[in-house]
Design a protein around this motif. Structure first.
Motif, PDB file in Angstrom:
ATOM      1  N   LEU A   5       0.855  -1.178   0.000  1.00  0.00           N
ATOM      2  CA  LEU A   5       0.000   0.000   0.000  1.00  0.00           C
ATOM      3  C   LEU A   5       0.895   1.234   0.000  1.00  0.00           C
ATOM      4  O   LEU A   5       1.896   1.298   0.712  1.00  0.00           O
ATOM      5  N   GLU A   6       0.499   2.198  -0.810  1.00  0.00           N
ATOM      6  CA  GLU A   6       1.222   3.460  -0.888  1.00  0.00           C
ATOM      7  C   GLU A   6       0.316   4.567  -0.371  1.00  0.00           C
ATOM      8  O   GLU A   6      -0.834   4.686  -0.803  1.00  0.00           O
ATOM      9  N   ILE A   7       0.824   5.369   0.553  1.00  0.00           N
ATOM     10  CA  ILE A   7       0.028   6.436   1.149  1.00  0.00           C
ATOM     11  C   ILE A   7       0.590   7.768   0.689  1.00  0.00           C
ATOM     12  O   ILE A   7       1.783   8.059   0.870  1.00  0.00           O
ATOM     13  N   TYR A   8      -0.287   8.585   0.079  1.00  0.00           N
ATOM     14  CA  TYR A   8       0.119   9.875  -0.468  1.00  0.00           C
ATOM     15  C   TYR A   8      -0.609  11.007   0.254  1.00  0.00           C
ATOM     16  O   TYR A   8      -1.773  10.865   0.645  1.00  0.00           O
ATOM     17  N   SER A   9       0.050  12.126   0.394  1.00  0.00           N
ATOM     18  CA  SER A   9      -0.626  13.339   0.847  1.00  0.00           C
ATOM     19  C   SER A   9      -1.205  14.041  -0.373  1.00  0.00           C
ATOM     20  O   SER A   9      -0.661  13.959  -1.477  1.00  0.00           O
ATOM     21  N   LEU A  10      -2.309  14.733  -0.168  1.00  0.00           N
ATOM     22  CA  LEU A  10      -3.002  15.438  -1.254  1.00  0.00           C
ATOM     23  C   LEU A  10      -3.225  16.876  -0.819  1.00  0.00           C
ATOM     24  O   LEU A  10      -3.967  17.133   0.126  1.00  0.00           O
ATOM     25  N   MET A  11      -2.577  17.794  -1.506  1.00  0.00           N
ATOM     26  CA  MET A  11      -2.686  19.207  -1.181  1.00  0.00           C
ATOM     27  C   MET A  11      -3.272  19.956  -2.374  1.00  0.00           C
ATOM     28  O   MET A  11      -2.863  19.735  -3.520  1.00  0.00           O
ATOM     29  N   ALA A  12      -4.246  20.833  -2.097  1.00  0.00           N
ATOM     30  CA  ALA A  12      -4.858  21.642  -3.146  1.00  0.00           C
ATOM     31  C   ALA A  12      -4.238  23.031  -3.160  1.00  0.00           C
ATOM     32  O   ALA A  12      -4.096  23.667  -2.113  1.00  0.00           O
ATOM     33  N   MET A  13      -3.886  23.481  -4.367  1.00  0.00           N
ATOM     34  CA  MET A  13      -3.317  24.818  -4.539  1.00  0.00           C
ATOM     35  C   MET A  13      -4.063  25.492  -5.685  1.00  0.00           C
ATOM     36  O   MET A  13      -3.725  25.331  -6.859  1.00  0.00           O
ATOM     37  N   LYS A  14      -5.132  26.212  -5.336  1.00  0.00           N
ATOM     38  CA  LYS A  14      -6.022  26.831  -6.317  1.00  0.00           C
ATOM     39  C   LYS A  14      -6.530  25.768  -7.297  1.00  0.00           C
ATOM     40  O   LYS A  14      -7.230  24.865  -6.913  1.00  0.00           O
ATOM     41  N   ASP A  15      -6.143  25.854  -8.565  1.00  0.00           N
ATOM     42  CA  ASP A  15      -6.656  24.924  -9.573  1.00  0.00           C
ATOM     43  C   ASP A  15      -5.770  23.703  -9.761  1.00  0.00           C
ATOM     44  O   ASP A  15      -5.990  22.915 -10.683  1.00  0.00           O
ATOM     45  N   GLN A  16      -4.777  23.528  -8.913  1.00  0.00           N
ATOM     46  CA  GLN A  16      -3.871  22.400  -9.059  1.00  0.00           C
ATOM     47  C   GLN A  16      -3.790  21.620  -7.745  1.00  0.00           C
ATOM     48  O   GLN A  16      -4.208  22.091  -6.694  1.00  0.00           O
ATOM     49  N   ILE A  17      -3.271  20.398  -7.852  1.00  0.00           N
ATOM     50  CA  ILE A  17      -3.037  19.600  -6.665  1.00  0.00           C
ATOM     51  C   ILE A  17      -1.564  19.197  -6.624  1.00  0.00           C
ATOM     52  O   ILE A  17      -0.888  19.154  -7.655  1.00  0.00           O
TER      53      ILE A  17
END
Length: 357
Positions: free
Chosen positions: A3-15
């Motif tokens: 299993l791979e665990i990723y962080s997900l960050m939103a920056m306006k119209d991009q991630i």
């Protein structure tokens, strides 16, 4: 399988997506892929300060052997026990659940292929919608003749996830949102026919005679069936716009199961002709038809030497299932869901089938 665990960050119209950890020591994993609804997952793992810090809500869980399905952690449950030990239960759904955060607003009247209709809805509410955008979201690949069929419909205020999968059920297609680098791609596709009813693809047959059907149950119920719709739209009394809808040949006599569909709130806009408005009503009628209820539960061999899941067949495909001992044959049945389970006993597969017309 890791299993791979990723962080997900939103920056306006991009991630921005970054790998946080790799895990291969979980106690159990459930990976539930569905064709007509958003799939889900569950990870059951020993609780430790490290694991609690890794598995955080909003992070992405991926499998090293699956490039199509990515889960987002929605729920965590920590249980401590002096005798049994401390465990963490991590649950969530696949990335399509992000569409549940938006509704269709305002009203959209669309005419064209189902692919174009989905593109229009997503563009106005998810992709090119200002602060309503889902960052990094765009359309991906489209596969399947069902998405090229045409329709005219009017939709408003529906939850996008529910609307999309309702549309999928109507036309026999599916949708999935996958992670592609630092982007979210929405793919539209359909299943492949691998049943005995065709000869273009190798046949997939699950049978007790082949020792790849471990258990089998079947039930059928006609009571819920609706196969002919009377659809009434805007207007009052005898002036209400109205039409009917059925799939294929109009059913008659004892084979006819009628349903009334009230579309009083579906307005006829100025640029919509009467004929086009009736097509909108017909589309609504199609959504209210109900097939006879069937229930077919089976357990199939996870390590069959004949067919390998996600190599020889996939969720959404049409296959053949037979119970030769009792003379039951389902020559063309759709695999609409598959739960993969990994635990101390190994890997198991639990399919869900749906009969086709």
């Amino acid at each position: 399988m890791q299993l791979e665990i990723y962080s997900l960050m939103a920056m306006k119209d991009q991630i921005s997506v970054s790998l946080e950890a790799i895990c291969d020591s979980y106690s159990s994993l459930l990976w539930d892929i569905e064709f007509y609804q958003c799939g889900c997952f569950e990870v059951y793992i020993a609780a430790s300060p490290q694991n609690v810090s890794i598995f955080q809500r909003g992070r992405i869980v991926a499998r090293s052997d699956d490039a199509q399905h990515f889960g987002i952690i929605e729920s965590l449950q920590l249980e401590t026990d002096a005798e049994k030990g401390d465990y963490l239960t991590v649950t969530g759904r696949f990335l399509a659940c992000l569409l549940e955060r938006r509704i269709i607003y305002p009203t959209i009247t669309a005419n064209g292929s189902y692919e174009d209709i989905v593109r229009k809805v997503l563009s106005r509410n998810v992709i090119s919608a200002g602060i309503r955008n889902l960052p990094g979201f765009s359309m991906g690949t489209v596969f399947g003749d069902c998405w090229q069929k045409t329709a005219r419909m009017q939709v408003s205020y529906d939850n996008i996830l529910e609307w999309l999968y309702s549309l999928c059920k109507t036309i026999g297609g599916s949708a999935n949102v996958r992670l592609d680098g630092n982007a979210l791609k929405c793919d539209l596709f359909s299943g492949t026919d691998r049943s005995l009813f065709q000869d273009e693809n190798p046949h997939i047959v699950f049978s007790d005679a082949y020792n790849n059907l471990l258990s089998f149950s079947y039930a059928a119920d006609d009571a819920v069936q609706k196969n002919f719709a009377y659809v009434l739209g805007c207007g009052e009394g005898n002036a209400r716009k109205r039409t009917t809808f059925c799939s294929g040949t109009e059913p008659t006599y004892l084979d006819r199961y009628e349903v009334y569909v009230d579309e009083q709130n579906t307005a006829q806009e100025e640029d919509v002709t009467d004929a086009e408005y009736l097509e909108i009503l017909k589309s609504s009628g199609a959504e209210h038809l109900v097939q006879p209820k069937t229930a077919s539960e089976s357990a199939i061999a996870a390590f069959s030497t004949q067919y390998q899941y996600n190599k020889d067949y996939f969720v959404g495909d049409y296959v053949t299932v037979e119970q030769r001992r009792f003379g039951l044959l389902q020559p063309r049945i759709q695999l609409i869901g598959m739960v993969e389970s990994f635990d101390q006993n190994g890997r198991s597969l639990t399919p869900t089938f749906k009969e086709t017309e």
